[in-house]
Design a protein around this motif. Structure first.
Motif, PDB file in Angstrom:
ATOM      1  N   ILE A  33       0.971  -1.284  -0.042  1.00 55.87           N
ATOM      2  CA  ILE A  33      -0.080   0.090  -0.143  1.00 55.87           C
ATOM      3  C   ILE A  33       0.849   1.378   0.040  1.00 55.87           C
ATOM      4  N   TYR A  34       2.002   1.196   0.677  1.00 59.54           N
ATOM      5  CA  TYR A  34       2.511   2.133   0.799  1.00 59.54           C
ATOM      6  C   TYR A  34       3.285   2.397  -0.833  1.00 59.54           C
ATOM      7  N   GLY A  70      -0.113   3.070  -3.116  1.00 55.21           N
ATOM      8  CA  GLY A  70      -0.933   4.222  -2.600  1.00 55.21           C
ATOM      9  C   GLY A  70      -0.354   5.284  -2.361  1.00 55.21           C
ATOM     10  N   ALA A  88      -3.233  -4.465  -2.244  1.00 51.95           N
ATOM     11  CA  ALA A  88      -2.895  -3.157  -2.047  1.00 51.95           C
ATOM     12  C   ALA A  88      -3.766  -2.162  -2.713  1.00 51.95           C
ATOM     13  N   SER A 126      -6.228   0.729  -1.948  1.00 55.69           N
ATOM     14  CA  SER A 126      -5.918   2.043  -2.126  1.00 55.69           C
ATOM     15  C   SER A 126      -6.834   2.687  -2.792  1.00 55.69           C
ATOM     16  N   LEU A 133      -8.150   6.595  -2.630  1.00 58.50           N
ATOM     17  CA  LEU A 133      -7.191   7.722  -3.450  1.00 58.50           C
ATOM     18  C   LEU A 133      -8.437   8.575  -4.123  1.00 58.50           C
TER      19      LEU A 133
END
Ligand SMILES: Nc1ncnc2c1ncn2[C@@H]1O[C@H](COP(=O)(O)OP(=O)(O)OP(=O)(O)O)[C@@H](O)[C@H]1O
Ligand SMILES: [Mg+2]
Lengths: 269, 265
Positions: free
Chosen positions: B51-52, B55, B153, B157, B161
């Motif tokens: 996710i880092y 996202g 992820a 995300s 977003l």
């Protein structure tokens, strides 16, 4: 059950129409270091893939520790693979993980060891290949030879029963080369495992192996102990050990005649 | 002549069959990923790490684009609405366009080109450099360990977003119409509050972005995993991810809109 760890019987394999392996027979025992040699493209890497169960044979079979590899279910195959290590020809380090995490990968995936113990084990493995100081680097920051040594440390991470090294010596300087050679020998003896080395480095590998197989034309062309190999008068073996271009092993991949390929016919006729 | 036509028809048929074949492969792969997702949830750290990458690193482009889209909406909306003396409804216009359509669609398009392409390239390169084979030889399933966390992820995300995109868009609209042009602030917010329905507008928008998230993430991981293990193979797969995702997003958007907003209140 025999003491043979690996039995390969009438193994045949082809990716497309062209057969790569036609009829390969081998046996390997525990505690042995075995070298597989053969010209480029003769199917050595393919043979390792067959032993690891990554591809299925078109005929014959590979037996590892009494189990026929291609008949195993996926779970059984994965169970077997936990006892195997493989050093890929091009290293295949995980580029998103550091050197340390690469070596720790299997320990974290397959064991419940506490992180402090994993740290000690990883540093021991890296120390064995002389790269303890490089544990914080990323694979992209390594030289080719260093990457290969890290990959080697990773493949011995869980002390497997069987390790397959696909050309462990390429890209190593003479010092690391003999260090790695004796490391493979020592590991094999200390843990009673079996090591298969695919290599072109005849001189270095003859120093450490117990047995040599020569692969040519899809079959085992010759085999023997290092002494037998060195003393062999077979033209094939002689050519290989002494690196001569002319002989029974063709340097060229099968092709049209050179003149025809270069379209010289027309001019000459 | 006849032969050439026949060959042409044959070629079209071949392409159609290939396309359907790939679609089938993709569907099977999608199910495989779902079946092998347990690791992702048992070891959620793997998903958080991804996710880092997909996202958090997409945040800048999403936030900036959202701001600009909102500002343009504000300008255009004001321009038209003031002709009818109803410039106070500009808040409604900005919010509804963003929440229902532009938020989910634009952020999904941006997400596909920023994060989807990166996922495809990463998985494709891991395959080309035998990292996936190596993982398999270590008895670790690459679909469970590499593909599924990236898929989830992306799925997680995407709605977040899209929501941020809409928020930034509303802020952009506010900035242009209230702060710069001078529309009455109270009218801007109250018209928005009256017009936007939670269930009908916001939930439907979120549902849309969830669908888009699944589509983009599934396309990205499939293209990466399916890429021929060469440099051209990976670059081609990356391009296909962006193109296919864009088509899928727009097509899905039409279908979903048809189901959600049929004008019957
Ligand atoms: N994925 C593949 N698809 C089709 N053919 C392949 C594939 N991989 C290898 N081959 C063919 O199989 C043959 C054997 O390949 P392999 O990689 O086993 O050779 P090798 O003995 O390991 O050679 P080298 O010493 O150069 O590494 C080659 O002729 C190659 O063209
Ligand atoms: Mg090879």
């Amino acid at each position: 059950m025999s003491e043979h760890l690996i039995e390969i019987k009438d193994l045949a394999f082809s990716y497309t129409d062209r057969p790569i392996l036609k009829r390969v027979n081998m046996t390997m025992s525990r505690g042995q270091v075995i070298a597989i040699m053969g010209g480029s493209g003769s199917g050595k890497t393919t043979l390792l893939r067959l032993i690891g169960g990554e591809v299925k044979p078109s005929a014959g079979h590979v037996e590892v520790a009494g189990q026929v590899v291609h008949q195993l279910s996926r779970n059984e195959l994965f169970k077997l693979r936990r006892k195997m290590g493989m050093l890929f020809q091009f290293g295949a380090l995980f580029t998103d993980l550091s050197v340390f995490d690469n070596v720790a990968f299997q320990m974290r995936e397959h064991t419940n060891l506490p992180e402090s113990m994993i740290r000690d084990l990883v540093l021991m493995k890296l120390h064995a290949v002389g790269l303890r100081g490089a544990s914080h680097l990323m694979p992209a920051e390594l030289s080719g030879g260093m990457a290969r040594r890290v990959a080697l440390a990773r493949s011995i991470a869980l002390d497997p029963l069987l390790i397959m090294y696909d050309e462990p010596f390429t890209g190593l300087d003479p010092i690391s080369l003999s260090v790695i050679g004796s490391l493979i020998r020592r590991l094999t003896d200390a843990l009673g495992m079996t090591s298969i080395i695919v290599t072109h480095d005849v001189q270095e590998s003859l120093k450490i192996v117990d047995y040599v197989y020569f692969l040519a034309d899809g079959a085992i062309a010759a085999h023997g102990t290092p002494e037998e190999v060195k003393g062999s008068t077979m033209p094939f073996v002689h050519q290989f050990v002494h690196g001569e271009e002319d002989g029974p092993v063709p340097f060229h991949y099968p092709a049209e005649t050179y003149r025809k390929d270069l379209k010289l016919e027309v001019q000459f006729v | 002549m006849y032969k050439r036509i026949a060959a042409g028809i044959q070629a079209i048929g071949h392409r159609a069959i290939d396309g359907i074949w790939r679609l089938g492969c993709a569907a099977r792969f999608f199910i495989l990923v779902l079946l092998k997702s347990t690791t992702s949830f048992l070891r959620f750290g793997l998903v958080i790490r991804e996710i880092y990458f997909v996202g958090v690193l997409s945040l800048i482009i999403i936030l900036v684009s959202g701001l600009f889209v909102g500002m343009v909406l504000g300008l255009q909306g004001y321009e038209t609405l003031q002709k009818y003396g109803s410039e106070s409804a500009v808040g409604t216009l900005v919010a509804l366009s963003l929440v229902r359509e532009l938020g989910p669609v634009m952020s999904a398009l941006l997400f596909a080109s920023r994060a989807g392409s990166a996922i495809t390239a990463e998985i494709g390169l891991m395959k080309a450099t035998e990292q996936l084979s190596a993982m398999g030889m270590m008895a670790v399933d690459p679909v469970a360990r590499v593909v599924a966390p990236r898929f989830w992820a992306g799925v997680i995300s995407m709605p977040l977003l899209a929501a941020l995109f809409s928020v930034m868009g509303v802020f952009g609209g506010y900035l242009v119409t209230v702060v710069f042009i001078g529309v009455d602030e109270g009218a801007f917010w109250s018209s928005m509050q009256n017009a936007v329905d939670f269930r009908y507008d916001i939930v439907n928008g979120v549902i849309k972005s969830c669908f888009f998230g699944v589509a983009v993430a599934a396309i990205a991981v499939f293209e990466g995993f399916d890429a021929p293990p060469t440099a051209e193979g990976v670059s081609g797969a990356t391009t296909r991810t962006v193109v296919t995702s864009a088509l899928a997003i727009l097509g899905l958007d039409f279908v979903l809109t048809a189901f959600m907003f049929r004008g019957v209140d």
